[in-house]
Design a protein around this motif. Structure first.
Motif: not given
Lengths: 451, 451
Positions: A170, A223, A226-227, A229, A231, A247-249, A252-253, A255-256, B34-35, B172, B231, B248-249, B252-253, B256
């Motif tokens: 990435x 957190x 979340x705060x 944006x 990637x 990476x954000x993904x 999320x993975x 969390x899943x 923010x969180x 990207x 990605x 991708x995120x 995954x979200x 979840x």
């Protein structure tokens, strides 16, 4: 081949994989979509899976291993020859390497690491040292990192020279470090486009970048994402040196995976995920571990009934209502457990807010207990024509609903407070106490009112 | 302020939000993470949440709305003035706009759309038309798209001119389209670095790019991301026109969210997520919807006991074992349900493979039923000294375990086959049938052997 062509890619993959594996298998599999090949592979018995991996090129074998469920991959790689396993593990992305090695018994992981190339092994050892649920366990080490004194031209030349290696990276950002590998800036790829080739990269990079420590918990990582944006977020060690990127993904993975585990545990699949391709005795043993706890708790709860045999013999109709009250209280309690676990994971409630949760639960419990209690009482009156029987079972149902939602709402908070997994133990604690309490209420009220 | 400074950011946010909101609130909130602000905001009662949103700048209000749970955001925005809501919705990322508007009653969504800027409204309308679990519902429309005849220099100039707007984009890749917006290539940002400014971008872009149709299911989207290490994947409509990009995120979200919903439903939280800040009557009504189905099924199951009152009166000890057998069978069945749901979601089993699942389940069920049955029989013999009582309850337990795992393993496949959600109905169907069967086995065996 014409008969095979009429089938779906999955059927073709299954047919290919069912045969004794030969050197031709790899090229044939590569003509099919990887997702179909991986699913057909995942359904094989473990012995056949091993024979298939042994004939494939390590790169293709790694793709298959990467696509099957983690629990299956670990069991499979554990029983391969260390040389074969090492060649496959080396081809996995860095975070998957670490996850897989972490899932193996220590001596099997060590045997594989010893058979890997020294550099790759050293990196894998470092990553495998992190727990799954900290920043270090979520990060990948495939990122772009440049010394702050390099120029834009140097970076562009490096990108050009290593285009193949960087293909799967990435590369929205590159990270700028000083001579001691300490993270000191983030370089947006876009800014490279707009700068002169002779500019030192530290002049166009963003200083004081957001980063996260390698030992930060999954909650802290969430957190952060979340705060901002972002990637991807750079990960640093105790010495502020750059060690990887999350990476954000990947967040999320994770969390899943956590949500999947919560569901499995709530249904009594404890001690590791079960797939039906696993050996019968392993599946039976794991399920029994849970059932045997439950049977002891159930016998304890039912012993309350044994204490009131005389009452029960006098009013045999009560035996019909005992399982109803036990089951309905379990349902009410499970609802409260689910809301508490969800609010804990969303951060909407803290483990020390028992009173807040309890007040919210007793109000909804009192209302629902009243409705369900009246319904049960009505059934008792209609069936036996006895208002007193209705009073006993209705009152027991209503009170026990309040008890069930109180315990169901509170137990996950208490478990979290003591650092246990809230999903794991809420079920049996809840049903044992609500069963005991329900049986006691019905039978003691009956003893007082009916007998 | 000194007293507030000794508290955590969350405490500070909670203290700020508890007061009557004024114009100063925004700047004060922005100084906190923010969180923390979002969590404190999420815990407010809805009336206070609305008063807060009304005084904040739309951009900050949108950040808060974006951070709180979806179910709360919808209920909140629904009751704002359409003008206030429209200003906030416009500031949300495109996929969140669509999710939020999709969660609102049609006429509320329409009122907000009418109050939005026409361009933004048209785009939001288009996105809101997609279901949550298809590619169109997962994509964002913030992507870079260039006409194929532009040059590298044109693209770089555009990137430079719109740097601010593109700040939060994942850049990207840029996507290359023809005059009719049909996707014809993917442009790697890195390749822009290496090309001459006068080169037309179609010469350096990758032709025949992988894309996915906007109506593809979440399963198909997952398969695509499993197959390729991308990605992001471009999304096209029926006419092959580029309409957005899935990251991708986001996939995954969505997975979840699906796992969270499976857990909630398995615990009887049906008809929408519950948070304890919701009104009491709503919470009670939703929980009762589930409880009232269960109470009817429970009464049906317990009616089996009513039919055998004479047997029960003769051997009152049986009443102690009825709830044990009912609960233990429920546990065994739940385990089988969880494994089936997990294997379905991993694609390891197809809905038409009932026989395969059943054979795997009866073997583990027979083994575990034998162990649990012997245990229960032992308890009966020790307690009452009656081998025949032990035989009755042990045999009933063993047989009912096999029944429970057979049903538990099969029902999720059957529900999926008929396009129902496997997690939703597995519980009550399972427990009703296993309770009935368990009660019948104990009492009919007792009638034959003991009475």
């Amino acid at each position: 081949m014409s008969s095979i062509d009429t089938h779906t890619p999955f059927d073709q993959a299954e047919a290919l994989l069912a045969e004794e594996p030969t050197a031709e298998l790899g090229p044939q599999l590569e003509e099919l979509p990887m997702v179909d090949a991986a699913r057909a592979f995942a359904r094989l018995e473990e012995g056949q899976q091993r024979r298939v991996l042994e004939v494939l090129e390590p790169e293709l074998a790694a793709e298959l291993v990467d696509c099957i469920p983690d629990v299956q991959a670990a069991g499979l790689v554990e029983h391969l020859e260390p040389q074969v396993a090492a060649a496959i593990v080396q081809e996995l992305p860095s975070d998957e390497q670490a996850d897989l090695l972490g899932d193996l018994p220590a001596q099997d992981a060590e045997a594989i690491l010893s058979a890997m190339e020294p550099d790759a092994a050293a990196e894998a050892r470092q990553l495998a040292g992190y727990a799954d649920d900290v920043a270090g366990g979520l990060m990948i080490t495939e990122h772009l990192q440049y010394l702050r004194t390099l120029t834009v031209g140097d970076v562009i030349a490096d990108l050009q020279a290593n285009a193949d290696e960087y293909r799967d990276y990435d590369i929205q950002y590159a990270y700028v470090v000083d001579e001691a590998d300490v993270l000191c800036g983030v370089l947006r790829m876009r800014d490279l486009l707009l700068a002169r080739r002779s500019t030192p990269i530290h002049e166009i990079s963003i200083g004081g970048p957001v980063s996260i420590r390698d030992d930060a918990s999954l909650d802290d990582v969430c957190d952060l994402f979340d705060t901002y944006a972002f990637f991807g977020v750079p990960v640093v060690n105790e010495a502020a040196q750059l060690v990887g990127v999350i990476q954000r993904a990947a967040v999320e993975e994770a969390l899943a995976d956590q949500a999947d585990a919560t569901y499995r545990q709530s249904q009594g699949i404890i001690g590791g995920e079960e797939l039906r391709t696993m050996p019968l005795l392993l599946r039976s043993r794991r399920r029994l571990a849970w059932l045997s706890i439950n049977v002891v708790l159930n016998i304890a709860a039912a012993s309350v009934i044994a204490m009131y045999q005389d009452t029960l013999a006098a009013v045999i109709a009560l035996a019909v209502f005992l399982p109803i009250i036990s089951d309905m209280s379990g349902c009410s309690g499970s609802q409260a457990v689910a809301v508490s676990i969800r609010e804990l994971s969303l951060g909407l409630v803290q483990p020390n807010e028992l009173l807040r949760v309890w007040l919210k639960e007793i109000s909804v419990g009192a209302l629902n207990g009243l409705v369900i209690g009246l319904l049960i009482a009505g059934v008792a009156v209609l069936w036996k024509g006895s208002p007193l029987l209705g009073l006993v079972v209705g009152l027991a149902m209503a009170i026990n609903t309040v008890v069930a939602v109180s315990i169901g709402g509170a137990v996950p908070l208490v478990l979290r407070w003591f650092k246990f997994d809230p999903a794991l133990a809420s079920g049996p604690i809840l049903t044992t106490v609500t069963d005991m309490c329900g049986f006691f209420l019905v039978l003691s009220l009956a003893t007082a009112i009916l007998v």
